[in-house]
Design an enzyme around this catalytic site. Structure first.
Site, mmCIF file in Angstrom:
data_model
loop_
_atom_site.group_PDB
_atom_site.id
_atom_site.type_symbol
_atom_site.label_atom_id
_atom_site.label_comp_id
_atom_site.label_asym_id
_atom_site.label_seq_id
_atom_site.Cartn_x
_atom_site.Cartn_y
_atom_site.Cartn_z
ATOM 1 N N LEU A 149 1.379 10.875 6.715
ATOM 2 C CA LEU A 149 1.699 12.168 8.328
ATOM 3 C C LEU A 149 1.291 11.285 9.471
ATOM 4 O O LEU A 149 2.183 11.473 10.311
ATOM 5 C CB LEU A 149 0.040 12.630 7.221
ATOM 6 C CG LEU A 149 0.633 14.162 8.463
ATOM 7 C CD1 LEU A 149 1.619 14.844 7.939
ATOM 8 C CD2 LEU A 149 -0.979 14.840 8.732
ATOM 9 N N LYS A 206 -6.059 -0.979 -7.117
ATOM 10 C CA LYS A 206 -7.190 -1.000 -6.252
ATOM 11 C C LYS A 206 -8.713 -0.844 -7.304
ATOM 12 O O LYS A 206 -9.328 -1.615 -6.853
ATOM 13 C CB LYS A 206 -7.316 0.093 -5.120
ATOM 14 C CG LYS A 206 -6.280 0.158 -4.026
ATOM 15 C CD LYS A 206 -6.622 -1.238 -3.104
ATOM 16 C CE LYS A 206 -5.988 -0.698 -1.839
ATOM 17 N NZ LYS A 206 -5.980 -2.304 -1.396
ATOM 18 N N TYR A 248 -0.414 1.719 -7.794
ATOM 19 C CA TYR A 248 -1.017 1.111 -6.187
ATOM 20 C C TYR A 248 -2.707 1.415 -6.557
ATOM 21 O O TYR A 248 -3.533 0.776 -6.412
ATOM 22 C CB TYR A 248 -0.415 1.995 -4.656
ATOM 23 C CG TYR A 248 -1.711 2.090 -3.865
ATOM 24 C CD1 TYR A 248 -2.042 3.069 -3.887
ATOM 25 C CD2 TYR A 248 -1.478 0.853 -3.562
ATOM 26 C CE1 TYR A 248 -3.485 3.345 -2.483
ATOM 27 C CE2 TYR A 248 -2.561 1.018 -2.057
ATOM 28 C CZ TYR A 248 -3.147 1.240 -1.682
ATOM 29 O OH TYR A 248 -4.061 1.859 -0.928
ATOM 30 N N LYS A 289 0.828 -1.356 -0.043
ATOM 31 C CA LYS A 289 0.719 -0.169 -0.261
ATOM 32 C C LYS A 289 0.648 1.077 0.183
ATOM 33 O O LYS A 289 0.248 2.069 0.176
ATOM 34 C CB LYS A 289 -0.901 -0.329 1.265
ATOM 35 C CG LYS A 289 -0.109 -0.036 2.325
ATOM 36 C CD LYS A 289 -1.534 0.886 3.742
ATOM 37 C CE LYS A 289 -0.030 1.190 4.746
ATOM 38 N NZ LYS A 289 -1.740 2.346 5.085
ATOM 39 N N SER A 298 -9.647 1.544 -2.265
ATOM 40 C CA SER A 298 -9.324 3.126 -1.565
ATOM 41 C C SER A 298 -9.454 4.525 -1.872
ATOM 42 O O SER A 298 -9.974 4.583 -3.272
ATOM 43 C CB SER A 298 -7.371 3.159 -2.127
ATOM 44 O OG SER A 298 -6.810 4.253 -1.443
ATOM 45 N N ALA A 299 -9.305 5.509 -1.694
ATOM 46 C CA ALA A 299 -9.759 6.712 -2.313
ATOM 47 C C ALA A 299 -8.999 6.931 -3.169
ATOM 48 O O ALA A 299 -8.781 8.342 -4.505
ATOM 49 C CB ALA A 299 -10.036 8.191 -1.513
HETATM 50 C C1 WQD Z 1 -1.646 13.490 4.589
HETATM 51 C C2 WQD Z 1 -1.264 14.354 3.494
HETATM 52 C C3 WQD Z 1 0.951 15.015 2.462
HETATM 53 C C4 WQD Z 1 4.008 13.060 4.917
HETATM 54 C C5 WQD Z 1 -2.022 7.848 0.522
HETATM 55 C C6 WQD Z 1 -2.295 6.793 -0.302
HETATM 56 C C7 WQD Z 1 -3.851 6.412 0.451
HETATM 57 C C8 WQD Z 1 -3.806 6.221 1.702
HETATM 58 C C9 WQD Z 1 -3.763 6.406 2.853
HETATM 59 C C10 WQD Z 1 -3.164 3.576 1.726
HETATM 60 C C11 WQD Z 1 -0.781 15.185 2.429
HETATM 61 C C12 WQD Z 1 1.357 15.620 3.853
HETATM 62 C C13 WQD Z 1 2.837 13.262 4.124
HETATM 63 C C14 WQD Z 1 4.480 13.672 5.584
HETATM 64 C C15 WQD Z 1 3.216 15.612 4.744
HETATM 65 N N1 WQD Z 1 -3.452 4.617 1.953
HETATM 66 N N2 WQD Z 1 2.618 14.913 4.697
HETATM 67 N N3 WQD Z 1 4.436 15.100 5.375
HETATM 68 O O1 WQD Z 1 -1.307 10.257 0.589
HETATM 69 O O2 WQD Z 1 -3.461 11.677 1.143
HETATM 70 O O3 WQD Z 1 -2.738 8.637 1.156
HETATM 71 O O4 WQD Z 1 -1.992 7.091 2.299
HETATM 72 O O5 WQD Z 1 -4.418 3.149 1.531
HETATM 73 O O6 WQD Z 1 -4.300 5.253 -0.436
HETATM 74 O O7 WQD Z 1 -2.366 7.367 -1.036
HETATM 75 O O8 WQD Z 1 -2.284 9.891 2.916
HETATM 76 O O9 WQD Z 1 -0.855 10.523 5.197
HETATM 77 O O10 WQD Z 1 0.971 10.390 3.030
HETATM 78 O O11 WQD Z 1 -0.367 12.251 3.178
HETATM 79 O O12 WQD Z 1 3.455 16.391 4.641
HETATM 80 O O13 WQD Z 1 5.952 13.466 6.022
HETATM 81 O O14 WQD Z 1 0.538 14.684 4.487
HETATM 82 O O15 WQD Z 1 1.756 15.755 1.633
HETATM 83 O O16 WQD Z 1 -1.092 16.446 2.409
HETATM 84 P P1 WQD Z 1 -2.202 10.377 1.325
HETATM 85 P P2 WQD Z 1 -0.890 10.256 3.213
#
Ligand code: WQD
Length: 345
Positions: A205, A158, A154, A90, A130-131
């Site tokens: 995040l 999905k 990825y 994922k 997943s969205a």
């Molecule tokens: C969230 C926000 C980043 C890390 C992904 C996958 C999705 C699901 C969830 C599996 C964004 C910002 C992130 C960091 C940051 N995964 N960020 N610094 O990308 O929305 O979704 O994870 O199922 O399918 O696409 O989630 O948590 O990576 O990012 O600023 O160290 O946090 O730019 O705006 P995302 P995320």
């Protein structure tokens, strides 16, 4: 309603472990299939501890053709009433670097799961989608009718699995299928005993923020503060993993009640979007820890803003996310602070 006997593929993982606790607390019997590639055997002990129930476990790789016969035979012996498929890779960035591996593992494991359930006469499946299938051109809040245009391998695995399952249901109307499109799962079981346990440097995040708060990481890099959003940072629909788990139980109940076959896509989100800076501030309040950060360039593939229209799940499943961003942060922090090295602790 007959007692549910559910195959949970990926049941030792972050989402899977919370789904197993929820299903067990509802009286289901479970067979967990997991290869522990991105999960830990200790999670199985914690599931049994929290639910006060036993589970059957098959340590196997659904994507390995040489293990297929043993998996199908074991599933048939369990006499399931249905299944939930969460097993798969994922990490968006990793999928860009290793697309063939992602297609082989994600699509292969989903197909073996469907064929095992069919062989066992249990044509009822909830799939962990997943969205990410939505890509970036839909209006927010995004509904299930939004264009599916995933921007990375990825997300495409999905989407292709969703299509594969719909084709299977089209050919055999005994199949009842829901593709659950998760927005951003975060948080942990309130006990602090199960939670997100990423291998290596977290991509996402919340686990990254949690590791900064607990002192495992120096600071957070915020990828972009020049987006057209409320404060310039990315906006996402964060949903508590326990709300997500309840959504899976509700999906199974819905499918169990259907006389006819179906294959539905369904968003699981809160309908609210929070920015990175809002998430950082909420986590600081919940943990009472500083979260040092610096702004960094945008991350390839990121969309500025995406949050769910969750009305279909609310109406059909009688399910609605209950927990707040504060709950998500408090529960995530409890897990992280009580298990600084995850299940290795
Ligand atoms: C969230 C926000 C980043 C890390 C992904 C996958 C999705 C699901 C969830 C599996 C964004 C910002 C992130 C960091 C940051 N995964 N960020 N610094 O990308 O929305 O979704 O994870 O199922 O399918 O696409 O989630 O948590 O990576 O990012 O600023 O160290 O946090 O730019 O705006 P995302 P995320």
């Amino acid at each position: 309603m007959i007692k549910q006997r559910i195959i949970v593929a990926g049941g030792a993982g972050y989402i899977g472990s919370h789904v197993c606790v929820e299903l067990l607390s509802g009286g289901a019997s479970l067979l967990i299939i997991d290869n522990f590639a991105n999960s830990h055997p200790e999670a199985i002990n914690r599931i049994k501890e929290l639910a006060g129930a036993k589970v059957d476990l098959l340590q196997a790789d659904l994507a390995d053709p040489s293990q297929r016969k043993n998996i199908v035979d074991t599933v048939k012996r369990f006499q399931p009433t249905g299944g939930i498929h969460l097993a798969g890779l994922k990490a968006v960035g990793e999928s860009v670097a290793e697309p063939a591996r992602y297609y082989r593992i994600n699509m292969g494991s989903a197909l073996t799961m469907a064929e095992a359930l069919e062989a066992a006469g249990a044509k009822m499946l909830v799939f962990s989608s997943s969205a990410t299938v939505y890509g970036e051109e839909n209006e927010n809040p995004v509904a299930e009718t939004g264009a599916a245009s995933p921007t990375n391998p990825y997300g495409r695995t999905k989407y292709f699995i969703e299509c594969m399952l719909k084709d299977i249901a089209e050919a055999d109307p005994h199949w009842r299928i829901i593709n659950l499109r998760y927005f951003n799962p975060v948080g942990a079981h309130p006990s602090g005993r199960i939670g997100e346990n990423p291998n290596g440097v977290p991509n996402n995040l919340f686990p990254y923020i949690a590791q900064v708060a607990v002192g495992k990481r120096e600071m957070l890099n915020i990828f972009g503060n020049d987006y057209p959003t409320k404060d310039g940072t990315g906006v996402r629909d964060y949903i508590h993993v326990c709300d997500l788990a309840k959504g899976h139980a509700a999906a199974l109940r819905y499918l169990d009640q259907q006389e006819n076959g179906c294959a539905l896509d369904m968003n699981l989100g809160t309908g609210a979007g929070y920015s990175v800076l809002e998430a950082v501030a909420a986590f600081k309040r919940a943990s009472n820890r500083d979260i040092p950060y610096a702004f960094a360039p945008r991350r390839d593939g990121d969309v500025a803003e995406i949050f769910a229209n969750a009305e279909l799940a609310e109406n059909l499943l009688d399910w609605r996310a209950q927990k707040s961003l504060e709950d998500m942060c408090a529960d995530h922090w409890r897990w992280q602070s009580q298990n600084p090295d995850g299940y290795e602790t």
